[in-house]
Design an enzyme around this catalytic site. Structure first.
Site, PDB file in Angstrom:
ATOM      1  N   ARG A 152     -15.935  29.369   7.633  1.00 25.32           N
ATOM      2  CA  ARG A 152     -17.268  28.844   8.209  1.00 25.32           C
ATOM      3  C   ARG A 152     -18.235  30.033   8.427  1.00 25.32           C
ATOM      4  O   ARG A 152     -19.072  29.657   9.348  1.00 25.32           O
ATOM      5  CB  ARG A 152     -17.273  27.435   8.921  1.00 25.32           C
ATOM      6  N   SER A 164     -17.043  17.100   8.742  1.00 17.85           N
ATOM      7  CA  SER A 164     -16.351  17.426   9.966  1.00 17.85           C
ATOM      8  C   SER A 164     -17.178  17.724  10.854  1.00 17.85           C
ATOM      9  O   SER A 164     -17.872  18.874  10.749  1.00 17.85           O
ATOM     10  CB  SER A 164     -15.171  18.482   9.612  1.00 17.85           C
ATOM     11  N   GLU A 169     -19.100  22.160  14.056  1.00 18.75           N
ATOM     12  CA  GLU A 169     -19.485  22.642  12.890  1.00 18.75           C
ATOM     13  C   GLU A 169     -20.892  22.486  12.471  1.00 18.75           C
ATOM     14  O   GLU A 169     -21.600  23.188  11.756  1.00 18.75           O
ATOM     15  CB  GLU A 169     -18.374  22.385  12.077  1.00 18.75           C
TER      16      GLU A 169
HETATM   17  C1  LIG Z   1     -19.122  13.370   3.569  1.00 14.79           C
HETATM   18  C2  LIG Z   1     -18.988  14.921   4.176  1.00 14.79           C
HETATM   19  C3  LIG Z   1     -18.109  15.710   3.695  1.00 14.79           C
HETATM   20  C4  LIG Z   1     -17.976  17.197   3.962  1.00 14.79           C
HETATM   21  N1  LIG Z   1     -16.828  17.939   3.505  1.00 14.79           N
HETATM   22  C5  LIG Z   1     -16.948  19.110   3.646  1.00 14.79           C
HETATM   23  C6  LIG Z   1     -15.886  19.818   3.265  1.00 14.79           C
HETATM   24  O1  LIG Z   1     -14.834  19.511   2.638  1.00 14.79           O
HETATM   25  N2  LIG Z   1     -15.906  21.202   3.380  1.00 14.79           N
HETATM   26  C7  LIG Z   1     -16.966  21.951   3.939  1.00 14.79           C
HETATM   27  O2  LIG Z   1     -17.108  23.378   4.101  1.00 14.79           O
HETATM   28  N3  LIG Z   1     -18.054  21.204   4.227  1.00 14.79           N
HETATM   29  C8  LIG Z   1     -18.091  19.872   4.232  1.00 14.79           C
HETATM   30  N4  LIG Z   1     -19.092  19.188   4.494  1.00 14.79           N
HETATM   31  C9  LIG Z   1     -20.254  19.826   5.101  1.00 14.79           C
HETATM   32  C10 LIG Z   1     -21.234  20.319   4.098  1.00 14.79           C
HETATM   33  O3  LIG Z   1     -21.383  19.611   3.010  1.00 14.79           O
HETATM   34  C11 LIG Z   1     -21.188  21.719   3.834  1.00 14.79           C
HETATM   35  O4  LIG Z   1     -21.362  22.545   5.104  1.00 14.79           O
HETATM   36  C12 LIG Z   1     -22.355  22.431   3.142  1.00 14.79           C
HETATM   37  O5  LIG Z   1     -21.891  23.741   2.713  1.00 14.79           O
HETATM   38  C13 LIG Z   1     -23.624  22.452   3.683  1.00 14.79           C
HETATM   39  O6  LIG Z   1     -24.705  22.893   2.513  1.00 14.79           O
HETATM   40  P1  LIG Z   1     -26.074  22.079   2.866  1.00 14.79           P
HETATM   41  O7  LIG Z   1     -26.668  22.648   1.413  1.00 14.79           O
HETATM   42  O8  LIG Z   1     -25.954  20.813   3.000  1.00 14.79           O
HETATM   43  O9  LIG Z   1     -26.680  23.021   3.888  1.00 14.79           O
HETATM   44  P2  LIG Z   1     -27.757  22.298   4.961  1.00 14.79           P
HETATM   45  O10 LIG Z   1     -27.127  21.255   5.871  1.00 14.79           O
HETATM   46  O11 LIG Z   1     -28.977  21.814   4.244  1.00 14.79           O
HETATM   47  O12 LIG Z   1     -27.665  23.775   5.876  1.00 14.79           O
HETATM   48  C14 LIG Z   1     -26.781  23.932   6.622  1.00 14.79           C
HETATM   49  C15 LIG Z   1     -27.127  25.367   7.076  1.00 14.79           C
HETATM   50  O13 LIG Z   1     -26.985  26.200   5.885  1.00 14.79           O
HETATM   51  C16 LIG Z   1     -28.139  26.980   5.821  1.00 14.79           C
HETATM   52  N5  LIG Z   1     -28.583  27.028   4.345  1.00 14.79           N
HETATM   53  C17 LIG Z   1     -28.747  26.086   3.625  1.00 14.79           C
HETATM   54  N6  LIG Z   1     -29.130  26.549   2.409  1.00 14.79           N
HETATM   55  C18 LIG Z   1     -29.302  27.907   2.642  1.00 14.79           C
HETATM   56  C19 LIG Z   1     -29.892  29.031   1.806  1.00 14.79           C
HETATM   57  N7  LIG Z   1     -30.264  28.710   0.304  1.00 14.79           N
HETATM   58  N8  LIG Z   1     -30.008  30.061   2.232  1.00 14.79           N
HETATM   59  C20 LIG Z   1     -29.667  30.276   3.417  1.00 14.79           C
HETATM   60  N9  LIG Z   1     -29.230  29.575   4.346  1.00 14.79           N
HETATM   61  C21 LIG Z   1     -29.152  28.343   3.725  1.00 14.79           C
HETATM   62  C22 LIG Z   1     -29.157  25.999   6.836  1.00 14.79           C
HETATM   63  O14 LIG Z   1     -30.468  27.095   7.196  1.00 14.79           O
HETATM   64  C23 LIG Z   1     -28.160  25.700   7.811  1.00 14.79           C
HETATM   65  O15 LIG Z   1     -28.022  26.691   8.721  1.00 14.79           O
HETATM   66  C24 LIG Z   1     -18.967  17.812   4.282  1.00 14.79           C
HETATM   67  C25 LIG Z   1     -20.225  16.918   4.739  1.00 14.79           C
HETATM   68  C26 LIG Z   1     -20.107  15.635   4.527  1.00 14.79           C
HETATM   69  C27 LIG Z   1     -21.475  14.877   4.796  1.00 14.79           C
END
Ligand SMILES: Cc1cc2nc3c(=O)[nH]c(=O)nc-3n(C[C@H](O)[C@H](O)[C@H](O)COP(=O)(O)OP(=O)(O)OC[C@H]3O[C@@H](n4cnc5c(N)ncnc54)[C@H](O)[C@@H]3O)c2cc1C
Length: 305
Positions: free
Chosen positions: A177, A227, A297
């Site tokens: 992460r 998580s 997280e």
């Molecule tokens: C039901 C569920 C299951 C999940 N399972 C997992 C799993 O198995 N494994 C896992 O790792 N995660 C999991 N997650 C968490 C999440 O989906 C991940 O961490 C995902 O990578 C976040 O991406 P996002 O585009 O939604 O980021 P956001 O939530 O939009 O942003 C999260 C962070 O990333 C930054 N960010 C986003 N896009 C960019 C970009 N283009 N450039 C710079 N910074 C950026 C944002 O500024 C912020 O700090 C889960 C979430 C849910 C709801």
């Protein structure tokens, strides 16, 4: 922050389709929670992103970048300044042989499906992670023994000067992460994945299997950010939370999931403060029970502390 200047410059440079005022962040997070962002712009090009950042700097306004909002808890009071959204308008995916290129707003699901259609294996692990490629690159998303770092050969980013820079996999310095891009506040623009040819049927079977495993263990029917806590070295957060007697612990509309203790869920009407309260309660209970500090997280924005 010069709000008037920010509004004027944004209006000058972005269409009314792209630019929103007082945009409820609950519409842009998988928690379904979050107050209004003063200004919210959906970008469709690198130039848009650079321009939005420059405008925020000129107006001395804070800004946040979001992808799919699946790892965010945004305060009930919302966010001041500008939110820059990399989503469906910045989501091209192309495949050349075994190399897949995806813009940061592409969803993991779309990328996994594109790889499947091309008969390429390697990204199945991410098909059920409801985030974007940018979010996956920033925090090295991972699941079921797979992680972004295993398949990504490099990303293009925008640095704080507005320059596009190539970051190789070794420079990205991915670990659990974590990435160098996150440390430096880079905006991820796109990623290149190196995949491997395989039988489509078997790829599909693996994706279906992982989705079923998720659905059977995780409360996917409720809003959450996955998580809630990072995995502490040598432990599982869910087990620590269960052992501390916090399964089902509820504050307002937020609850420690009874299906998976590692998830805090929105039972339908949770405020961000409810979720925050549950997180605080869990941290205290686990610390008292096992001596382990659980680090969130989920990224929490807009809270006073
Ligand atoms: C039901 C569920 C299951 C999940 N399972 C997992 C799993 O198995 N494994 C896992 O790792 N995660 C999991 N997650 C968490 C999440 O989906 C991940 O961490 C995902 O990578 C976040 O991406 P996002 O585009 O939604 O980021 P956001 O939530 O939009 O942003 C999260 C962070 O990333 C930054 N960010 C986003 N896009 C960019 C970009 N283009 N450039 C710079 N910074 C950026 C944002 O500024 C912020 O700090 C889960 C979430 C849910 C709801």
């Amino acid at each position: 922050m010069d709000t008037e200047l920010l509004a004027n410059l944004l209006e000058e440079h972005f269409s009314s389709d792209a630019l929103k005022y007082d945009e409820p962040m609950s519409m842009h997070t998988t928690f379904g929670i979050g107050g209004p962002a003063d200004f919210f712009v959906s970008v469709s090009s690198v130039e848009d992103i650079r321009r939005a950042c420059n405008i925020a700097r000129t107006a001395n306004a804070p800004w946040h970048v979001i992808g799919a909002g699946s790892d965010l808890l945004i305060a009930d009071a919302g966010l001041r300044g500008l939110v820059i959204h990399l989503g469906e308008h910045f989501a091209d995916i192309s495949i050349d042989g075994t190399t897949l290129h995806a813009q940061a707003g592409a969803s993991n699901e779309a990328v996994a499906n594109a790889a499947l259609e091309a008969g390429l294996t390697g990204y199945e692990f991410a098909c059920g992670i409801p985030g974007s490629i940018g979010g996956a690159a920033i925090m090295n998303a991972g699941a079921y023994e797979g992680e972004f770092a295993h398949v990504c050969t490099g990303v293009n980013c925008l640095d704080s000067h507005g320059d596009v820079i190539e970051v190789s996999a070794s420079e990205a310095d991915w670990s659990y992460r974590h990435s160098m891009m996150s440390d430096r506040g880079y905006i991820v623009l796109d990623a290149t994945l190196q995949l491997v040819p395989w039988n489509k049927e078997q790829i599909r079977e693996r994706m279906d299997d992982l989705q079923e495993r998720r659905a059977s263990k995780q409360p996917l029917e409720l809003g959450s950010a996955g998580s809630t806590f990072k995995r502490p070295i040598g432990y599982y957060a869910g087990k620590l939370i269960q052992d501390a007697g916090m399964r089902g612990h509820t504050r307002g509309g937020a609850q420690v999931s009874t299906k998976h203790c590692g998830f805090v869920v929105n039972m339908g009407s949770a405020s961000a403060q409810d979720v925050r309260n549950v997180i605080d309660d869990v941290q205290k209970a686990v610390l008292a029970d096992s001596g382990v500090h659980l680090e969130p997280e989920v990224r929490m924005w807009g809270f006073e502390d």
